[in-house]
Scaffold this active site. Structure first.
Site, short mmCIF file in Angstrom:
data_model
loop_
_atom_site.label_atom_id
_atom_site.label_comp_id
_atom_site.label_asym_id
_atom_site.label_seq_id
_atom_site.Cartn_x
_atom_site.Cartn_y
_atom_site.Cartn_z
N GLU A 34 0.88 -1.17 0.00
CA GLU A 34 0.00 0.00 0.00
C GLU A 34 0.91 1.22 0.00
OE1 GLU A 34 -2.76 0.18 3.26
OE2 GLU A 34 -3.58 2.10 2.53
N ARG A 260 5.29 -13.09 9.65
CA ARG A 260 5.92 -11.77 9.47
C ARG A 260 7.33 -11.79 10.00
NH1 ARG A 260 2.57 -7.31 9.20
NH2 ARG A 260 4.15 -5.97 10.09
N LYS A 270 4.34 0.28 9.61
CA LYS A 270 4.41 1.57 8.92
C LYS A 270 3.80 2.69 9.75
CE LYS A 270 2.96 -0.06 4.88
NZ LYS A 270 2.42 -0.11 3.53
#
Ligand code: ATP
Ligand code: MG
Length: 556
Positions: A34, A260, A270
């Site tokens: 994104e 992850r 983020k």
């Protein structure tokens, strides 16, 4: 450096099986960031996985921006992400893809769902919707709008698109099962009204599709064979499959989840990284202390080192937090073979060589790398005054000390053996200068009749160039800064994570290019700052990594 043979893991096993059974003839993966921030080391894991598989299996990997949240997304982020993927050494297949390229198809598929009776327009407020949704232990309740007719839903959805209703007043929801044990299947919202300017589509749309609805259809339209994502999407997989099962999409990709990457002493979110930037705790997304790819690049980490790190940590479903030492080890190994050697003094102590004789005392040539003669060599000049490192002298050293002490000897790297005759002190008793004498018979040869074991680095004061040296420590003082329930991660911000000192470097570094790597002997690997270093004018070196692993000592 190390070998590049892929390490087998469960995703490769699935692919091997799909190729063997003929389910797929080739594979296509995608990396779907994104554009709402800069990429971090966690994304590097995903990039190396997706692009790496495409390389290994001679398939393709798309770069697709998941641009469905217009308010948080920007062109700056999108460009920085493309830059990072290239820098890491990968190239996506074909043009960059954007989820927004599919806005019209996504809309058409939504009308399709409505016609199938599988989606409805809902007027519940967000609060009411939350209440109707139920909990993990309690079933949800049907929305009072759930049984609207197909015609009414189509009409309302078209009017949502046409901008007839205020933001947030209606949503389009999938009509699945409010009693499902999986909350993601309790009639999830698939479209919302939001008048926000979009970086690609401008003001063309005032309704935007939700991630879960967008992602699976985008994957299907791009005929992705294996859609790899992190474990938090495991519970979303039934929704991914449900959407694709309802619609006449051209393919049905397989979603596979892996764990992850988390790293000790830093954060890989983020949102938190953005907070560090916007609140001014760091100088920007590319601050060398940041775990962002831009930050790591500026600090001097190499793409090869990061790729090797990704290879070593492997791919699995088990959650674990990786030690910074693993990352630093991979970087250090890569730099070991690549970085020319040079001398720099970070905390200078002046030494006067009392028997230095111009014309008699000579210089030597020194190679830039012990294993790479092709890196060339430079002259290491000496003069009457030199700089050494403050901590290479001790008045009262511990046993076994090999560096300078009163009356003691040490070799100046590439040069003579010197003996410390006197330590000059200031009014407070602090040593401010040493007086040493050269053994003139020791240039390139051992002293006769005694062994001098210590070798220290140094610089000729009249030849050395002033340089700004930036030393970094970990960004947080706690191994898991965001792992504390009632404490904010910022409470663990390390105020000493950046130390700037004025030091000295060899004249051979005068024209060092920005981003050039060096090993400053006995100190660590350094890199000329990408932006602030100006060859011949202003020298700025960032410490990339120390020479030895310090994580087991200072950091617990
Ligand atoms: P963040 O939580 O930092 O905002 P994100 O998942 O929201 O990350 P995206 O831009 O959606 O960020 O991520 C792009 C891809 O990178 C996704 O497929 C995601 O699963 C993967 N990814 C993100 N963070 C990590 C991580 N820490 N380890 C491995 N893969 C990650
Ligand atoms: Mg995401």
């Amino acid at each position: 450096m190390s070998d590049t043979t892929p390490i087998q893991h469960f995703i490769r096993t699935i692919i091997d099986g799909d190729l063997a059974s003929g389910k797929h003839r080739t594979i296509t993966t995608r990396f779907p960031p994104e554009p709402n921030g800069y990429l971090h080391i966690g994304h590097a894991k995903s990039i190396c996985l997706n692009f790496g598989l495409a390389q290994d299996y001679q398939g393709a990997c798309n770069l697709r921006f998941d641009d469905t949240n217009p308010e948080k997304e920007s062109e700056e982020y999108a460009l920085a992400i493309q830059d990072d993927v290239h820098w890491l050494g990968f190239q996506w297949s074909g043009p960059v893809h954007w989820a927004s390229d599919y806005f019209q198809s996504l809309y058409d598929y939504a009308e399709e769902l409505i016609k199938l009776g599988k989606a409805f327009v809902c007027d519940l407020t967000p609060e009411a919707m939350r209440e109707y949704r139920g909990t993990l232990t309690e079933k949800g309740r049907n929305s009072p709008y759930r049984d609207r007719s197909v015609d009414e839903n189509l009409d309302l959805f078209r009017r949502m698109k046409a901008g007839e209703f205020p933001d947030g007043s209606k949503t389009l929801r999938a009509r699945i099962d409010m009693a499902s044990p999986n909350i993601n299947l309790r009639d999830p919202v698939i479209y919302r009204i939001k008048r926000a300017h979009h970086i690609r589509t401008g003001d063309a749309w005032c309704i935007y599709p939700m991630y879960d609805y967008t992602h699976c259809i985008s994957d299907a339209l791009e005929k992705i064979s294996h859609s790899l994502c992190t474990l938090e999407f495991e519970d979303h997989r039934p929704l991914y499959d449900w959407v694709l099962d309802q619609l006449p999409v051209p393919s049905h990709p397989q979603q596979i989840e892996f764990s992850r990457l988390e790293l000790h002493y830093t954060v890989t979110s983020k949102r938190k990284l953005l907070q560090l930037v916007t609140q001014g705790h760091v100088a920007g997304w590319d601050d060398p202390r940041m775990p962002t790819l831009h930050g790591m690049r500026r600090r001097g980490y190499t793409p090869e080192g990061i790729r090797e790190f990704a290879r070593r940590i492997g791919i699995s479903k088990s959650e674990n937090i990786v030690d910074m030492a693993v990352l630093e080890g991979a970087i250090r190994e890569d730099l070991e073979t690549k970085a020319p050697r040079a001398m720099a003094v970070v905390n200078p102590l002046k030494v006067v060589l009392s028997n230095y004789q111009d014309g008699v005392t000579g210089s030597r040539l020194a190679g830039f790398h012990p294993q790479h003669p092709e890196f060339g060599e430079r002259e290491v000049s000496i003069s009457r005054e030199i700089w050494i490192e403050q901590d290479d002298f001790s008045e009262d050293p511990p046993p076994g000390w090999r560096r300078l002490k009163p009356g003691g000897e040490a070799r100046l790297r590439y040069s003579y053996v010197v003996k410390c005759d006197e330590a000059v002190k200031d009014a407070d008793g602090k040593v401010v200068e040493l007086r040493c004498s050269i053994d003139h018979d020791t240039l390139g040869q051992n002293p006769v009749g005694r062994k001098v074991k210590g070798v220290i680095h140094w610089l000729s004061a009249s030849h050395a160039l002033a340089a700004e040296i930036r030393l970094y420590d970990c960004l947080f003082t706690d191994p898991e800064p965001d792992g504390h329930k009632d404490r904010d991660f910022l409470e663990f911000f390390n105020p000493n994570s950046l130390m700037v000192v004025q030091g000295w470097v060899e004249p051979a570094l005068k024209d060092a290019a920005p981003e050039a790597h060096y090993q400053f002997e006995r100190i660590g690997y350094f890199c000329a700052d990408r932006f602030d270093h100006r060859p011949g004018e202003r020298l700025v070196f960032n410490r990339t990594v120390t020479l030895k692993d310090t994580w087991n000592k200072g950091h617990g």
